[in-house]
Design a protein around this motif. Structure first.
Motif, PDB file in Angstrom:
ATOM      1  N   ILE A 236       0.838  -1.200   0.000  1.00 45.69           N
ATOM      2  CA  ILE A 236       0.000   0.000   0.000  1.00 45.69           C
ATOM      3  C   ILE A 236       0.869   1.244   0.000  1.00 45.69           C
ATOM      4  O   ILE A 236       0.605   2.221  -0.705  1.00 45.69           O
ATOM      5  CB  ILE A 236      -0.942  -0.021   1.220  1.00 45.69           C
ATOM      6  N   ARG A 237       1.942   1.210   0.797  1.00 42.51           N
ATOM      7  CA  ARG A 237       2.803   2.384   0.910  1.00 42.51           C
ATOM      8  C   ARG A 237       3.677   2.582  -0.317  1.00 42.51           C
ATOM      9  O   ARG A 237       3.987   3.717  -0.684  1.00 42.51           O
ATOM     10  CB  ARG A 237       3.673   2.236   2.163  1.00 42.51           C
ATOM     11  N   THR A 238       4.076   1.482  -0.974  1.00 40.79           N
ATOM     12  CA  THR A 238       5.033   1.605  -2.079  1.00 40.79           C
ATOM     13  C   THR A 238       4.385   1.613  -3.451  1.00 40.79           C
ATOM     14  O   THR A 238       4.910   2.243  -4.374  1.00 40.79           O
ATOM     15  CB  THR A 238       6.057   0.453  -2.008  1.00 40.79           C
ATOM     16  N   THR A 239       3.255   0.901  -3.600  1.00 39.87           N
ATOM     17  CA  THR A 239       2.641   0.793  -4.925  1.00 39.87           C
ATOM     18  C   THR A 239       1.396   1.643  -5.093  1.00 39.87           C
ATOM     19  O   THR A 239       0.883   1.761  -6.197  1.00 39.87           O
ATOM     20  CB  THR A 239       2.276  -0.673  -5.229  1.00 39.87           C
ATOM     21  N   GLY A 240       0.887   2.210  -3.989  1.00 44.67           N
ATOM     22  CA  GLY A 240      -0.275   3.081  -4.116  1.00 44.67           C
ATOM     23  C   GLY A 240      -1.611   2.378  -4.035  1.00 44.67           C
ATOM     24  O   GLY A 240      -2.646   3.012  -4.224  1.00 44.67           O
ATOM     25  N   THR A 241      -1.620   1.055  -3.789  1.00 47.93           N
ATOM     26  CA  THR A 241      -2.910   0.381  -3.591  1.00 47.93           C
ATOM     27  C   THR A 241      -3.556   0.900  -2.314  1.00 47.93           C
ATOM     28  O   THR A 241      -2.885   1.366  -1.400  1.00 47.93           O
ATOM     29  CB  THR A 241      -2.709  -1.140  -3.499  1.00 47.93           C
ATOM     30  N   ASN A 242      -4.869   0.803  -2.270  1.00 47.70           N
ATOM     31  CA  ASN A 242      -5.581   1.408  -1.146  1.00 47.70           C
ATOM     32  C   ASN A 242      -6.360   0.419  -0.302  1.00 47.70           C
ATOM     33  O   ASN A 242      -7.128   0.838   0.569  1.00 47.70           O
ATOM     34  CB  ASN A 242      -6.538   2.496  -1.661  1.00 47.70           C
ATOM     35  N   ARG A 243      -6.185  -0.880  -0.525  1.00 46.30           N
ATOM     36  CA  ARG A 243      -6.894  -1.873   0.275  1.00 46.30           C
ATOM     37  C   ARG A 243      -6.032  -3.128   0.410  1.00 46.30           C
ATOM     38  O   ARG A 243      -5.196  -3.428  -0.463  1.00 46.30           O
ATOM     39  CB  ARG A 243      -8.240  -2.264  -0.363  1.00 46.30           C
ATOM     40  N   VAL A 244      -6.277  -3.883   1.500  1.00 42.76           N
ATOM     41  CA  VAL A 244      -5.676  -5.200   1.678  1.00 42.76           C
ATOM     42  C   VAL A 244      -6.682  -6.223   1.165  1.00 42.76           C
ATOM     43  O   VAL A 244      -7.752  -6.399   1.741  1.00 42.76           O
ATOM     44  CB  VAL A 244      -5.336  -5.474   3.153  1.00 42.76           C
ATOM     45  N   THR A 245      -6.341  -6.878   0.057  1.00 44.46           N
ATOM     46  CA  THR A 245      -7.280  -7.806  -0.582  1.00 44.46           C
ATOM     47  C   THR A 245      -6.791  -9.256  -0.549  1.00 44.46           C
ATOM     48  O   THR A 245      -7.448 -10.128  -1.100  1.00 44.46           O
ATOM     49  CB  THR A 245      -7.511  -7.384  -2.046  1.00 44.46           C
ATOM     50  N   ASP A 246      -5.657  -9.515   0.085  1.00 44.43           N
ATOM     51  CA  ASP A 246      -5.125 -10.881   0.121  1.00 44.43           C
ATOM     52  C   ASP A 246      -6.064 -11.794   0.923  1.00 44.43           C
ATOM     53  O   ASP A 246      -6.603 -11.386   1.957  1.00 44.43           O
ATOM     54  CB  ASP A 246      -3.741 -10.908   0.771  1.00 44.43           C
ATOM     55  N   PRO A 247      -6.274 -13.029   0.459  1.00 41.95           N
ATOM     56  CA  PRO A 247      -7.067 -13.976   1.260  1.00 41.95           C
ATOM     57  C   PRO A 247      -6.308 -14.357   2.525  1.00 41.95           C
ATOM     58  O   PRO A 247      -5.149 -14.761   2.464  1.00 41.95           O
ATOM     59  CB  PRO A 247      -7.239 -15.181   0.316  1.00 41.95           C
ATOM     60  N   LEU A 248      -6.952 -14.208   3.657  1.00 44.16           N
ATOM     61  CA  LEU A 248      -6.311 -14.443   4.943  1.00 44.16           C
ATOM     62  C   LEU A 248      -7.214 -15.287   5.824  1.00 44.16           C
ATOM     63  O   LEU A 248      -8.423 -15.374   5.574  1.00 44.16           O
ATOM     64  CB  LEU A 248      -5.996 -13.106   5.632  1.00 44.16           C
ATOM     65  N   PRO A 249      -6.670 -15.909   6.881  1.00 41.13           N
ATOM     66  CA  PRO A 249      -7.503 -16.739   7.765  1.00 41.13           C
ATOM     67  C   PRO A 249      -8.609 -15.932   8.429  1.00 41.13           C
ATOM     68  O   PRO A 249      -8.549 -14.699   8.542  1.00 41.13           O
ATOM     69  CB  PRO A 249      -6.493 -17.262   8.799  1.00 41.13           C
ATOM     70  N   TYR A 250      -9.590 -16.674   8.893  1.00 41.56           N
ATOM     71  CA  TYR A 250     -10.770 -16.053   9.503  1.00 41.56           C
ATOM     72  C   TYR A 250     -10.396 -15.194  10.708  1.00 41.56           C
ATOM     73  O   TYR A 250     -10.980 -14.124  10.916  1.00 41.56           O
ATOM     74  CB  TYR A 250     -11.745 -17.151   9.929  1.00 41.56           C
ATOM     75  N   GLU A 251      -9.406 -15.660  11.503  1.00 40.32           N
ATOM     76  CA  GLU A 251      -9.058 -14.911  12.715  1.00 40.32           C
ATOM     77  C   GLU A 251      -8.413 -13.565  12.403  1.00 40.32           C
ATOM     78  O   GLU A 251      -8.464 -12.651  13.234  1.00 40.32           O
ATOM     79  CB  GLU A 251      -8.107 -15.744  13.579  1.00 40.32           C
ATOM     80  N   VAL A 252      -7.790 -13.443  11.230  1.00 35.81           N
ATOM     81  CA  VAL A 252      -7.116 -12.195  10.879  1.00 35.81           C
ATOM     82  C   VAL A 252      -8.048 -11.248  10.131  1.00 35.81           C
ATOM     83  O   VAL A 252      -7.761 -10.049  10.013  1.00 35.81           O
ATOM     84  CB  VAL A 252      -5.851 -12.512  10.038  1.00 35.81           C
ATOM     85  N   GLN A 253      -9.172 -11.763   9.644  1.00 35.42           N
ATOM     86  CA  GLN A 253     -10.073 -10.922   8.862  1.00 35.42           C
ATOM     87  C   GLN A 253     -10.563  -9.684   9.609  1.00 35.42           C
ATOM     88  O   GLN A 253     -10.649  -8.603   9.020  1.00 35.42           O
ATOM     89  CB  GLN A 253     -11.267 -11.752   8.378  1.00 35.42           C
ATOM     90  N   PRO A 254     -10.927  -9.782  10.917  1.00 35.99           N
ATOM     91  CA  PRO A 254     -11.337  -8.544  11.618  1.00 35.99           C
ATOM     92  C   PRO A 254     -10.260  -7.472  11.597  1.00 35.99           C
ATOM     93  O   PRO A 254     -10.568  -6.282  11.438  1.00 35.99           O
ATOM     94  CB  PRO A 254     -11.625  -9.041  13.047  1.00 35.99           C
ATOM     95  N   LEU A 255      -8.975  -7.875  11.759  1.00 37.27           N
ATOM     96  CA  LEU A 255      -7.888  -6.901  11.683  1.00 37.27           C
ATOM     97  C   LEU A 255      -7.821  -6.270  10.304  1.00 37.27           C
ATOM     98  O   LEU A 255      -7.657  -5.047  10.172  1.00 37.27           O
ATOM     99  CB  LEU A 255      -6.571  -7.597  12.031  1.00 37.27           C
TER     100      LEU A 255
END
Length: 488
Positions: A236-255
């Motif tokens: 996000i900081r280096t490429t200018g993307t504005n969201r975290v879209t990587d698939p992640l485990p259920y426990e990390v999704q709230p973060l």
């Protein structure tokens, strides 16, 4: 249709320099490394190592005691079996001494120093040892007849630790208490215990290493999603993307959801900042043009024009600074303002400007809204001043006009007047910056636009309608309700 400077000055709603603006001392705060409490992976490893050590030590000690007790019990059972056979083979001879009417079957009792011995002792009689004792005798304890067999370790032979069992009985035809003792060298027993403990030690050592490796792998792969979140933030900081879209485990999704919400909030704040800059530029353009034209033409009233337009520009600057502060305060979510107090203060300020207008404010005295006091004064000041300026002499303000009594619904405020109102087709356009329907009265055309923008900053809305009671304009203002504080 903007509230005049006199209302803002009376309410203290537009003062700049509150001390909330960031200074040079805070410019580099974002570059400082935040404090930390150590490595999470190391903490997990330490907890795992301590817990595994406690469990293995406790389990190993319990298992060692259990197995050693079983081995010793089996050894003792063999000694007791030999002792029982010795007692069963004994009888009293004609001279009153003990005789064996049949020999014991174990050949080791006949071999000197074989490690397996027996001895029969009686008070007033000579000890009768097995041939395996050769020239030695067993030191026995005197017991009362009928006692249970007693097992104990003996070190009476310096070169040969013994395991002994004793029992005292009175044989038929004798009044003597005879002590039957059987002893065996502990070498075999100690060797069995040593083998068991060696197996236990290496088994538990391998188990401990395996569990620690498992904990390390679990920590590494379990915390891997957090490293992926860090990598996503770096992108996000280096490429200018504005969201975290990587698939992640259920426990990390709230973060991730909270992080994306924070990014969205930052984008909204940046957009609002651009909007504020555009509003301020639009508001300052006309006064600056007037001053420039008056100065170029060397107008006789140049001084008055500069003072008048400077006052207008000051009002706009103070207002937009207040809106910028409102955006920052909104993020805290801690604003709590008495709606009745703010409305009463605005009424007193407007009454000094429009003494002929009749004001009527109705609503509960303990009503709280989630908005800062100076921003609420700004909103109500614009609405009530507009109602007094463009109405026919009556202004009604109803607080909490549509409450359902639950205390969780938004707070609705009605501001009504008995003026000409606003045609329905103009009610949307009037919120545009600089839009005015009555150009014969002073104003900048920013009043309702300001009301709408500040209300939306706090999640509120403002709409226009027609008053059923007074026949003029009805402004319906919706603001978030603040939770009532309960005493402890």
């Amino acid at each position: 249709m903007n509230a005049p400077d006199r209302i803002s000055a009376s309410l203290g709603a537009g003062e700049a320099g509150t001390g909330n603006e960031p200074g040079a001392a805070g410019e580099n705060l974002g570059e400082r490394a935040p404090p930390h409490t150590g490595s999470l992976a190391r903490r997990m490893m330490v907890i795992s190592a301590v817990w595994v050590s406690i469990l293995l030590l406790s389990g190993g000690f319990a298992l060692d005691r259990t197995l050693v007790a079983l081995v010793e019990r089996n050894f003792d059972d063999q000694l007791e079996y030999v002792q029982t056979a010795l007692i069963a083979s004994s009888e009293i001879g004609p001279d009153g001494e003990v005789l064996l009417y049949r020999p014991l079957g174990d050949q080791r009792f006949l071999e000197p120093n074989s490690g397996l011995y027996w001895q029969i002792s009686g008070e007033g009689h000579d000890d009768w040892p097995s041939r395996s004792l050769w020239d030695r005798t067993l030191q026995v304890r005197q017991q009362s007849p009928g006692d249970e067999a007693e097992f104990y370790n003996s070190s009476q032979f310096s070169d040969e630790p013994l395991r002994m069992v004793e029992r005292s009985v009175i044989l038929p035809g004798s009044d003597t208490s005879w002590t039957f003792a059987v002893a065996s060298a502990r070498e075999e027993l100690d060797a069995q215990i040593a083998r068991i403990r060696s197996i236990l030690f290496w088994s538990f050592a391998v188990l401990a290493i395996g569990l620690l490796i498992l904990a390390a792998l679990q920590s590494y792969f379990g915390l891997r999603p957090l490293r992926r979140v860090r990598e996503a933030i770096q992108r996000i900081r280096t490429t200018g993307t504005n969201r975290v879209t990587d698939p992640l485990p259920y426990e990390v999704q709230p973060l991730v959801q909270e992080l994306n919400a924070l990014l969205a909030h930052s984008e909204r704040q940046a957009e609002e900042a651009r909007t504020h800059a555009g509003n301020l530029a639009h508001a300052l353009k006309t006064p600056l043009t007037v001053v420039n034209n008056a100065a170029t033409a060397h107008a006789d009233d140049l001084a008055d024009t500069v003072i008048r337009e400077a006052r207008t520009m000051r009002r706009h600057v103070d207002h937009h600074l207040a809106r910028a502060r409102a955006v920052g305060r909104r993020a805290t979510g801690l604003a709590r303002t008495s709606l009745n107090d703010s409305a009463a203060a605005v009424q007193r300020a407007v009454e000094r400007l429009y003494a002929h207008v009749r004001f009527d404010i109705d609503g509960p005295a303990d009503l709280l809204v989630a908005i800062e006091r100076q921003d609420l004064d700004e909103i109500l000041g614009n609405l009530i001043e507009n109602a007094a300026k463009y109405g026919g002499g009556s202004v009604f303000v109803t607080l909490d006009a549509e409450s359902d009594g639950s205390g969780t619904d938004p707070c609705v405020i009605w501001v009504e007047d008995d003026g000409m109102g606003i045609p329905e087709e103009e009610r949307i356009r009037i919120f545009d910056r600089g839009a005015r329907l009555d150009t014969g009265k002073p104003g900048t055309g920013l009043g309702l636009a300001i009301v709408r923008d500040v209300a939306e900053i706090y999640g509120g809305t403002v709409t226009l309608g027609e008053s059923e009671d007074l026949g003029g304009l009805l402004v319906r203002l919706v603001l978030p309700r603040a939770e009532q504080l309960r005493p402890d």
